[in-house]
Design a protein around this motif. Structure first.
Motif, PDB file in Angstrom:
ATOM      1  N   TYR A   1       0.829  -1.211   0.000  1.00  0.00           N
ATOM      2  CA  TYR A   1       0.000   0.000   0.000  1.00  0.00           C
ATOM      3  C   TYR A   1       0.864   1.262   0.000  1.00  0.00           C
ATOM      4  O   TYR A   1       0.634   2.171  -0.799  1.00  0.00           O
ATOM      5  CB  TYR A   1      -0.921   0.003   1.220  1.00  0.00           C
ATOM      6  N   VAL A   2       1.849   1.329   0.884  1.00  0.00           N
ATOM      7  CA  VAL A   2       2.638   2.567   0.978  1.00  0.00           C
ATOM      8  C   VAL A   2       3.505   2.773  -0.256  1.00  0.00           C
ATOM      9  O   VAL A   2       3.826   3.912  -0.617  1.00  0.00           O
ATOM     10  CB  VAL A   2       3.496   2.613   2.265  1.00  0.00           C
ATOM     11  N   GLU A   3       3.872   1.687  -0.931  1.00  0.00           N
ATOM     12  CA  GLU A   3       4.684   1.830  -2.141  1.00  0.00           C
ATOM     13  C   GLU A   3       3.854   2.241  -3.352  1.00  0.00           C
ATOM     14  O   GLU A   3       4.413   2.679  -4.365  1.00  0.00           O
ATOM     15  CB  GLU A   3       5.423   0.527  -2.445  1.00  0.00           C
ATOM     16  N   LYS A   4       2.530   2.121  -3.256  1.00  0.00           N
ATOM     17  CA  LYS A   4       1.662   2.484  -4.375  1.00  0.00           C
ATOM     18  C   LYS A   4       0.854   3.747  -4.099  1.00  0.00           C
ATOM     19  O   LYS A   4       0.144   4.226  -4.980  1.00  0.00           O
ATOM     20  CB  LYS A   4       0.712   1.338  -4.696  1.00  0.00           C
TER      21      LYS A   4
ATOM     22  N   GLU B   1       7.677   6.715  -5.409  1.00  0.00           N
ATOM     23  CA  GLU B   1       8.995   6.293  -5.870  1.00  0.00           C
ATOM     24  C   GLU B   1      10.045   6.567  -4.800  1.00  0.00           C
ATOM     25  O   GLU B   1      10.957   5.761  -4.582  1.00  0.00           O
ATOM     26  CB  GLU B   1       9.355   7.007  -7.174  1.00  0.00           C
ATOM     27  N   VAL B   2       9.931   7.702  -4.119  1.00  0.00           N
ATOM     28  CA  VAL B   2      10.824   8.003  -3.002  1.00  0.00           C
ATOM     29  C   VAL B   2      10.678   6.941  -1.917  1.00  0.00           C
ATOM     30  O   VAL B   2      11.666   6.450  -1.353  1.00  0.00           O
ATOM     31  CB  VAL B   2      10.537   9.407  -2.431  1.00  0.00           C
ATOM     32  N   VAL B   3       9.429   6.563  -1.632  1.00  0.00           N
ATOM     33  CA  VAL B   3       9.168   5.539  -0.615  1.00  0.00           C
ATOM     34  C   VAL B   3       9.783   4.200  -1.020  1.00  0.00           C
ATOM     35  O   VAL B   3      10.400   3.511  -0.193  1.00  0.00           O
ATOM     36  CB  VAL B   3       7.651   5.411  -0.377  1.00  0.00           C
ATOM     37  N   LYS B   4       9.643   3.810  -2.269  1.00  0.00           N
ATOM     38  CA  LYS B   4      10.248   2.554  -2.735  1.00  0.00           C
ATOM     39  C   LYS B   4      11.756   2.565  -2.534  1.00  0.00           C
ATOM     40  O   LYS B   4      12.348   1.578  -2.077  1.00  0.00           O
ATOM     41  CB  LYS B   4       9.926   2.333  -4.210  1.00  0.00           C
ATOM     42  N   ASP B   5      12.383   3.690  -2.888  1.00  0.00           N
ATOM     43  CA  ASP B   5      13.842   3.789  -2.731  1.00  0.00           C
ATOM     44  C   ASP B   5      14.240   3.693  -1.268  1.00  0.00           C
ATOM     45  O   ASP B   5      15.248   3.041  -0.926  1.00  0.00           O
ATOM     46  CB  ASP B   5      14.339   5.114  -3.316  1.00  0.00           C
TER      47      ASP B   5
ATOM     48  N   ILE C   1      12.516   2.266   1.290  1.00  0.00           N
ATOM     49  CA  ILE C   1      12.282   0.915   1.819  1.00  0.00           C
ATOM     50  C   ILE C   1      13.395  -0.026   1.365  1.00  0.00           C
ATOM     51  O   ILE C   1      13.935  -0.814   2.162  1.00  0.00           O
ATOM     52  CB  ILE C   1      10.904   0.395   1.397  1.00  0.00           C
ATOM     53  N   ALA C   2      13.757   0.053   0.089  1.00  0.00           N
ATOM     54  CA  ALA C   2      14.837  -0.807  -0.410  1.00  0.00           C
ATOM     55  C   ALA C   2      16.137  -0.544   0.341  1.00  0.00           C
ATOM     56  O   ALA C   2      16.865  -1.487   0.701  1.00  0.00           O
ATOM     57  CB  ALA C   2      15.013  -0.577  -1.907  1.00  0.00           C
TER      58      ALA C   2
ATOM     59  N   GLU D   1      14.756  -2.207  10.596  1.00  0.00           N
ATOM     60  CA  GLU D   1      13.569  -2.910  11.093  1.00  0.00           C
ATOM     61  C   GLU D   1      12.318  -2.094  10.751  1.00  0.00           C
ATOM     62  O   GLU D   1      12.041  -1.058  11.362  1.00  0.00           O
ATOM     63  CB  GLU D   1      13.662  -3.134  12.603  1.00  0.00           C
ATOM     64  N   LEU D   2      11.572  -2.588   9.763  1.00  0.00           N
ATOM     65  CA  LEU D   2      10.321  -1.971   9.335  1.00  0.00           C
ATOM     66  C   LEU D   2       9.201  -2.947   9.635  1.00  0.00           C
ATOM     67  O   LEU D   2       9.203  -4.080   9.153  1.00  0.00           O
ATOM     68  CB  LEU D   2      10.350  -1.658   7.832  1.00  0.00           C
TER      69      LEU D   2
END
Length: 391
Positions: free
Chosen positions: A38-41, A103-107, A109-110, A118-119
């Motif tokens: 959800y947060v990545e989309k 896209e910022v969130v994806k980067d 998280i990766a 720890e997420l």
């Protein structure tokens, strides 16, 4: 469980704070109610200020942004039937980058997972305790349904306007300043190639329109509508017809049409919570402030907040120095109020207030004409739009 910093919320603010702390050798745990998917989309703001892009590069998060982001060297103000370009490069030698929040969130998280961060996604019943002590706690139920407790040194509330962090501060301590605008934005995401390579802010007698883009194939467009707008009254063909009518200029290009991927109505408001700290609970991003999207400040303000917090937490937890956490709220709020003013300025200059008389409308046009024709006024707009230097 034990950590140094408990971070509530896995949006750009919470994730970037965790990353910045990791680079400084400070431990953190991020708690998020939504799923990772959800947060990545979750589609949100897409404009990154110049200081934001510089920071992301400095901390190793700029590779995909630089490869896929769209660099804009100015914007256009469209009024009086013509475009009036404000050139950021010409005035300041700086630019902005269009790169979606997701896209910022994806980067982020990766990067956090790569570094062993720890997420914890899909947690529930999150509650903060003992924030006036030196060892506050966060209780929550994890994704497996197990009740857990996280003991920490400080808590960062990065969980948005509707999160649990701000309401955890006593009403007697917190003051909320709010302004509600008499209009909303109807936003669409369309599978249609952009006809422009820079944002266009249009003031017409039919209402405000913003033309923007997310990629070479996707456009993002907004129409000023009433706050009580029912989306069922806005079929796709009506939206496109209104966009064409509002953005029409003599000899100008038409808007490319395409299938709508998303359609929503967003109310317009400003909100600032003060102070942004209570004991060892610190607010950042939308948990502390909301700006109307006209100035493109929301995500950038969140990033400025957590840059301050990372420095303050590091000083407190590694060097036992408290002056930065003590001054955090005052320092952050200076930037917040500047952004609030700029966002209000852009909003009031471009939108049609349904209660405005002809005198007020002529004042609005006068401001637009002055901004577009005066180097000093255009420079002021450009300076605020590309982002003031971090404190």
């Amino acid at each position: 469980m034990r950590t140094q910093v408990a971070i509530i919320g896995a949006g750009p603010a919470g994730l970037l704070l965790s990353h910045l702390l990791h680079l400084r050798g400070v431990e953190s745990v991020v708690l998020e109610t939504r799923s990772r998917e959800y947060v990545e989309k979750r589609v949100r703001a897409g404009v990154l200020e110049y200081p934001t892009t510089e920071l992301l590069r400095e901390v190793g998060l700029g590779e995909r942004m630089d490869a896929e982001g769209l660099v804009h060297h100015g914007i256009s103000l469209r009024f009086d039937g013509a475009d009036h370009r404000i050139g950021f490069d010409d005035l300041l030698g700086k630019s902005i980058t269009v790169y979606g929040q997701q896209e910022v969130v994806k980067d982020l998280i990766a990067a956090r997972l790569r570094d062993g961060g720890e997420l914890r996604f899909e947690v529930s019943e999150t509650t903060v305790h003992d924030v006036s002590s030196d060892h506050p706690r966060v209780t929550f139920t994890d994704a497996a349904g197990v009740a857990s407790e996280l003991v920490c040194d400080v808590i960062a509330g990065c969980d948005g306007f509707h999160g649990i962090s701000r309401p955890s501060i006593p009403e007697a301590v917190l003051t909320g300043h709010e302004h509600i605008y008499p209009f909303a934005w109807l936003g669409i995401l369309a599978k249609a190639a952009p006809v422009r390579d820079e944002l266009v802010y249009t003031r017409s007698e039919r209402g405000f329109t913003l033309y923007s883009m997310r990629s070479p194939e996707i456009t993002r467009l907004y129409l000023q509508v009433s706050p009580d707008t029912d989306l069922t009254e806005w079929p796709d063909d009506r939206i496109w017809a209104e966009l064409h009518a509002r953005m029409a200029i003599d000899g100008g290009e038409q808007v490319n049409e395409g299938p709508l991927l998303e359609k929503s109505v967003t109310p317009m408001r400003s909100f600032v919570a003060s102070p942004m700290r209570h004991g060892r609970l610190f607010l950042a991003g939308d948990a502390a402030h909301i700006v109307p999207p006209t100035g493109a400040k929301g995500m950038n303000l969140a990033i400025a907040d957590v840059k301050l917090l990372a420095e303050a937490f590091t000083a407190l937890l590694k060097d036992n120095r408290s002056e930065l956490v003590e001054s955090y709220s005052d320092t952050a709020l200076r930037r917040v109020w500047r952004a609030e003013h700029f966002s209000w300025f852009m909003t009031s200059m471009l939108h049609l207030d349904p209660a405005a008389d002809e005198f007020q409308r002529q004042l609005q046009l006068s401001q637009l004409r002055y901004t577009a024709s005066s180097t000093a006024a255009a420079t002021s707009l450009a300076e605020n739009y590309v982002g003031l230097p971090f404190s």
